[in-house]
Design a protein around this motif. Structure first.
Motif, mmCIF file in Angstrom:
data_model
loop_
_atom_site.group_PDB
_atom_site.id
_atom_site.type_symbol
_atom_site.label_atom_id
_atom_site.label_comp_id
_atom_site.label_asym_id
_atom_site.label_seq_id
_atom_site.Cartn_x
_atom_site.Cartn_y
_atom_site.Cartn_z
ATOM 1 N N HIS A 174 0.871 -1.292 -0.109
ATOM 2 C CA HIS A 174 0.074 0.172 0.034
ATOM 3 C C HIS A 174 1.010 0.998 0.173
ATOM 4 O O HIS A 174 1.927 1.267 0.220
ATOM 5 C CB HIS A 174 -0.869 0.029 1.271
ATOM 6 N N GLU A 216 -3.674 7.251 -1.474
ATOM 7 C CA GLU A 216 -4.054 7.339 -0.237
ATOM 8 C C GLU A 216 -3.806 8.852 0.040
ATOM 9 O O GLU A 216 -3.160 9.660 -0.374
ATOM 10 C CB GLU A 216 -2.949 6.478 0.659
ATOM 11 N N CYS A 289 -10.616 4.026 5.548
ATOM 12 C CA CYS A 289 -10.194 5.351 6.212
ATOM 13 C C CYS A 289 -10.121 5.108 7.726
ATOM 14 O O CYS A 289 -10.608 4.063 8.364
ATOM 15 C CB CYS A 289 -11.033 6.421 5.759
ATOM 16 N N ALA A 311 -6.751 9.463 7.971
ATOM 17 C CA ALA A 311 -5.811 8.908 6.677
ATOM 18 C C ALA A 311 -7.147 8.041 5.909
ATOM 19 O O ALA A 311 -8.063 7.614 6.313
ATOM 20 C CB ALA A 311 -4.837 7.858 7.029
ATOM 21 N N PHE A 312 -6.823 8.042 4.669
ATOM 22 C CA PHE A 312 -7.622 7.151 3.860
ATOM 23 C C PHE A 312 -6.800 6.557 2.777
ATOM 24 O O PHE A 312 -5.925 6.873 2.438
ATOM 25 C CB PHE A 312 -9.037 8.085 3.269
ATOM 26 N N GLY A 313 -7.617 5.434 1.848
ATOM 27 C CA GLY A 313 -6.948 4.866 0.707
ATOM 28 C C GLY A 313 -7.800 4.204 -0.029
ATOM 29 O O GLY A 313 -8.589 3.778 0.348
HETATM 30 N N1 PHE Z 1 -3.835 1.093 3.527
HETATM 31 C C1 PHE Z 1 -4.906 0.481 3.353
HETATM 32 C C2 PHE Z 1 -5.066 -0.533 2.211
HETATM 33 O O1 PHE Z 1 -4.357 -0.686 1.633
HETATM 34 C C3 PHE Z 1 -6.005 1.497 3.193
HETATM 35 C C4 PHE Z 1 -6.251 2.719 4.045
HETATM 36 C C5 PHE Z 1 -5.373 3.876 4.136
HETATM 37 C C6 PHE Z 1 -7.205 2.428 5.130
HETATM 38 C C7 PHE Z 1 -5.577 4.577 5.188
HETATM 39 C C8 PHE Z 1 -7.334 3.192 6.010
HETATM 40 C C9 PHE Z 1 -6.402 4.378 6.162
HETATM 41 O O2 PHE Z 1 -5.976 -1.488 2.325
#
Ligand code: PHE
Length: 346
Positions: A174, A216, A289, A311-313
């Motif tokens: 990720h 992300e 997220c 954070a989110f992705g």
């Molecule tokens: N890194 C996570 C993934 O690849 C996505 C994510 C990013 C989730 C940030 C929550 C916060 O699945």
């Protein structure tokens, strides 16, 4: 008899013509090569009676000379007409149009995501695809034997070719690894997007691939709340999928966020009524997220009492599927021009 044959060939040779170099070469072979007709007559000549040798010998030599002469003459003619054609070349003619390429659908969507978030202050950060365990897992609160690592199984790189030793060099699963790099090198407030290619150890099918693309996002400042996260994601979803789009957040788990959530948008294909795409639920999942876990902030040297963050992705392929309804993930990496051309006007 031989005399007739010579005379007959003389007639042919005087008439012969060639439209191009291949035809001319065929004529040369027909008459003058080792098995050619004139050579054959020379062989016959050996058997003629002595008293005819003088006359027939002269005739035969004449035939050979005329043939060679005619062939040279034709060769020159061809060369001349080629030159004349070259002069006819119109160098002022408009050239054939150069076929323009098109932007890849994943690039289009990645740029759109970046564009939308840049309007609320996000900048872009990039990092390496070949990473170490620390940046991909360790600093993100994945305990060494935690099953969450299985959710993101990836490819480990052998340090010596052919020698399989445990190694901490791997392909990032990720782009959260870029977030750890940003958090350790910049001071809050931080507001970055991390786009890039990521890898997972998955069997390739229409719905899964061993690599895909993510964007992300990370926002760290004083007093950042879950409400800020929700607002930013709602803004994004409406900009991306249309103002009527609704979102919902479902509790979930990620080692690096607490609380964590999965976000669905109202299905943009049926408008939330239920269809085969959303499996009749009216909702489709688009991203993960949550609030950055204090352990993550601390491991990156940020005081978790002073700062908080979200954070989110999201997967770019997933968003592209929803926008352009691409059914098979593999199309994105096959580089079939018939597929790519369809995005010409996007
Ligand atoms: N890194 C996570 C993934 O690849 C996505 C994510 C990013 C989730 C940030 C929550 C916060 O699945």
């Amino acid at each position: 008899m031989l005399k007739d044959s010579i005379q007959n060939l003389l007639g042919q040779v005087r008439e012969m013509n060639a439209a191009n170099a291949e035809e001319l070469e065929a004529l040369r072979i027909k008459y003058l090569s080792k098995k050619g007709e004139i050579t054959t007559l020379f062989n016959e000549f050996r058997t003629v009676p002595a008293e005819q040798k003088r006359e027939l010998g002269q005739l035969l030599n004449q035939l050979r000379q005329e043939t060679e002469g005619r062939i040279n003459e034709l060769r020159e003619k061809l060369a001349e007409s080629q030159e004349a054609n070259a002069e006819k070349l119109d160098l002022t003619r408009t050239p054939d149009p150069i076929a323009l390429g098109t932007r890849h659908p994943l690039s289009l969507v990645r740029e759109e995501i970046i564009d939308i978030f840049s309007r609320i202050g996000f900048t872009v950060a990039e990092g390496p695809e070949v990473e170490d365990d620390k940046h991909v897992y360790g600093m993100l609160n994945f305990a060494p034997e935690h099953p969450a690592r299985d959710m993101q199984d990836t490819f480990f790189i052998e340090k010596e070719i052919g020698v399989q030793k445990p190694t901490d060099v791997l392909l990032r699963s990720h782009t959260s690894s870029v977030q750890t790099r940003v958090m350790t090198s910049q001071k809050p407030p931080i507001r970055v997007l991390c786009p890039g290619r990521v890898y997972r150890n998955e069997a390739i099918s229409a719905r899964a691939h061993c690599f895909f693309h993510q964007v992300e996002g990370l926002y760290i400042d004083k007093n950042v709340s879950f409400a800020d996260l929700r607002e930013a994601l709602l803004y994004f979803s409406k900009e991306m999928f249309g103002p009527e789009t609704k979102i919902r957040l479902r509790p979930s788990y990620f080692p690096f966020t607490e609380p964590s959530a999965e976000m669905d948008i109202s299905c943009n294909i049926c408008g939330g009524k239920g269809c085969s795409f959303c499996k009749n639920t009216g909702w489709v999942e688009i991203l993960g997220c949550g609030m950055v876990d204090p352990n993550v902030l601390e491991s990156c040297g940020i005081d978790s009492k002073e700062y908080s963050g979200y954070a989110f992705g999201m997967g770019v392929e997933r968003i592209t599927n929803l926008k352009y309804r691409v059914k098979d993930l593999r199309l994105f990496s096959e580089n079939d021009v018939r597929f790519l051309k369809q995005f010409e006007s996007c």
